[in-house]
Scaffold this active site. Sequence first.
Site, PDB file in Angstrom:
ATOM      1  N   SER A   7       0.855  -1.182   0.000  1.00  0.00           N
ATOM      2  CA  SER A   7       0.000   0.000   0.000  1.00  0.00           C
ATOM      3  C   SER A   7       0.890   1.230   0.000  1.00  0.00           C
ATOM      4  O   SER A   7       2.039   1.177   0.453  1.00  0.00           O
ATOM      5  CB  SER A   7      -0.900   0.004   1.241  1.00  0.00           C
ATOM      6  OG  SER A   7      -1.604   1.234   1.352  1.00  0.00           O
ATOM      7  N   ASN A   8       0.348   2.330  -0.500  1.00  0.00           N
ATOM      8  CA  ASN A   8       1.029   3.619  -0.361  1.00  0.00           C
ATOM      9  C   ASN A   8       0.277   4.525   0.605  1.00  0.00           C
ATOM     10  O   ASN A   8       0.538   5.724   0.684  1.00  0.00           O
ATOM     11  CB  ASN A   8       1.165   4.303  -1.726  1.00  0.00           C
ATOM     12  CG  ASN A   8       2.307   3.728  -2.539  1.00  0.00           C
ATOM     13  OD1 ASN A   8       3.403   3.518  -2.022  1.00  0.00           O
ATOM     14  ND2 ASN A   8       2.059   3.454  -3.816  1.00  0.00           N
ATOM     15  N   ALA A  10      -0.175   6.082   3.836  1.00  0.00           N
ATOM     16  CA  ALA A  10       0.698   6.349   4.982  1.00  0.00           C
ATOM     17  C   ALA A  10       0.025   6.001   6.304  1.00  0.00           C
ATOM     18  O   ALA A  10       0.694   5.612   7.265  1.00  0.00           O
ATOM     19  CB  ALA A  10       1.123   7.813   4.980  1.00  0.00           C
ATOM     20  N   ASP A  72      -7.308  -6.079   2.868  1.00  0.00           N
ATOM     21  CA  ASP A  72      -8.499  -5.641   2.150  1.00  0.00           C
ATOM     22  C   ASP A  72      -9.560  -5.421   3.204  1.00  0.00           C
ATOM     23  O   ASP A  72      -9.715  -6.234   4.124  1.00  0.00           O
ATOM     24  CB  ASP A  72      -8.949  -6.667   1.108  1.00  0.00           C
ATOM     25  CG  ASP A  72      -9.931  -6.052   0.121  1.00  0.00           C
ATOM     26  OD1 ASP A  72      -9.633  -4.965  -0.414  1.00  0.00           O
ATOM     27  OD2 ASP A  72     -11.002  -6.635  -0.115  1.00  0.00           O
ATOM     28  N   PHE A 155     -10.554   8.191   7.307  1.00  0.00           N
ATOM     29  CA  PHE A 155     -10.823   8.263   5.872  1.00  0.00           C
ATOM     30  C   PHE A 155     -11.951   7.305   5.555  1.00  0.00           C
ATOM     31  O   PHE A 155     -12.455   6.597   6.430  1.00  0.00           O
ATOM     32  CB  PHE A 155      -9.569   7.938   5.053  1.00  0.00           C
ATOM     33  CG  PHE A 155      -8.941   6.596   5.387  1.00  0.00           C
ATOM     34  CD1 PHE A 155      -9.274   5.462   4.665  1.00  0.00           C
ATOM     35  CD2 PHE A 155      -8.036   6.480   6.430  1.00  0.00           C
ATOM     36  CE1 PHE A 155      -8.707   4.227   4.972  1.00  0.00           C
ATOM     37  CE2 PHE A 155      -7.462   5.254   6.745  1.00  0.00           C
ATOM     38  CZ  PHE A 155      -7.800   4.130   6.013  1.00  0.00           C
ATOM     39  N   ASP A 158     -15.295   6.378   7.805  1.00  0.00           N
ATOM     40  CA  ASP A 158     -15.105   6.717   9.219  1.00  0.00           C
ATOM     41  C   ASP A 158     -16.108   7.754   9.737  1.00  0.00           C
ATOM     42  O   ASP A 158     -16.629   7.611  10.848  1.00  0.00           O
ATOM     43  CB  ASP A 158     -13.682   7.217   9.475  1.00  0.00           C
ATOM     44  CG  ASP A 158     -12.665   6.085   9.549  1.00  0.00           C
ATOM     45  OD1 ASP A 158     -13.072   4.930   9.762  1.00  0.00           O
ATOM     46  OD2 ASP A 158     -11.460   6.364   9.414  1.00  0.00           O
ATOM     47  N   LYS A 182      -8.262   4.541  17.931  1.00  0.00           N
ATOM     48  CA  LYS A 182      -8.727   3.752  16.796  1.00  0.00           C
ATOM     49  C   LYS A 182      -7.946   2.445  16.677  1.00  0.00           C
ATOM     50  O   LYS A 182      -8.522   1.393  16.405  1.00  0.00           O
ATOM     51  CB  LYS A 182      -8.614   4.581  15.512  1.00  0.00           C
ATOM     52  CG  LYS A 182      -9.315   3.950  14.327  1.00  0.00           C
ATOM     53  CD  LYS A 182      -9.257   4.854  13.110  1.00  0.00           C
ATOM     54  CE  LYS A 182      -9.874   4.139  11.909  1.00  0.00           C
ATOM     55  NZ  LYS A 182      -9.740   4.936  10.681  1.00  0.00           N
ATOM     56  N   ARG A 188      -8.861  -3.026  11.306  1.00  0.00           N
ATOM     57  CA  ARG A 188      -7.519  -3.250  10.781  1.00  0.00           C
ATOM     58  C   ARG A 188      -6.529  -3.468  11.913  1.00  0.00           C
ATOM     59  O   ARG A 188      -5.628  -4.295  11.816  1.00  0.00           O
ATOM     60  CB  ARG A 188      -7.075  -2.079   9.903  1.00  0.00           C
ATOM     61  CG  ARG A 188      -5.762  -2.366   9.154  1.00  0.00           C
ATOM     62  CD  ARG A 188      -5.386  -1.245   8.204  1.00  0.00           C
ATOM     63  NE  ARG A 188      -6.373  -1.104   7.142  1.00  0.00           N
ATOM     64  CZ  ARG A 188      -7.261  -0.116   7.075  1.00  0.00           C
ATOM     65  NH1 ARG A 188      -7.297   0.824   7.987  1.00  0.00           N
ATOM     66  NH2 ARG A 188      -8.132  -0.065   6.084  1.00  0.00           N
TER      67      ARG A 188
END
Length: 204
Positions: A7-8, A10, A72, A155, A158, A182, A188
């Site tokens: 992934s990119n 951050a 995912d 993001f 959320d 979080k 995740r």
Amino acid sequence: MRLLVASNNAKKLGELERILAAAGINGVELVPLSAVADYDEPVENGRTFADNALIKARAGARETGLVTVADDSGLAVEELGGMPGVLSARWSGGHGDDAANNALLLAQMSDVPDERRAAAFVSVCALVTPDGQEHVSEGRWEGRLLRKEVGDNGFGYDPLFLPGEEIDGAGRSSAQLSAAEKDALSHRGKALTGLVEVIRGLAG
């Protein structure tokens, strides 16, 4: 050990970095996709979160020779039969248009009463080694859908998600939580935490 995070994003790298630090794991360098030679990213055409996470992790390990972690994730809304699910990022048609995705979901759920707005964030993280070892971990974060966006952190969905776990009784959305709060609750975070001991073993 160099560990490719496929992934990119951050924020995803930061989340795994904080989880490994909290577990006392040292000697792991997290590598984003932007730091390795370009390769054709695979089509995420799996039916489940696990399918797609494995597709991405296998490609990373095969193309770079690095142990690779990929995730995912998405939002599963009970009233919509578990959708958007694996289509969460492109629910409105385009990929990654958070505003359009949120607006469409709010419109679809506009007449649904509060007692039928149950939802869960689901994440599946896959770790694949170049020699073919595969590990999969799932995390769920139960809650319900709000009727409007609340909060500026995070993001995706959320701002629409009210966690089932009350942190301070204030009823804050996922987009109002700090990164640490979080991490402790999120889908995740739970899925990544399930891979901690595997990473510890690989890191020696």
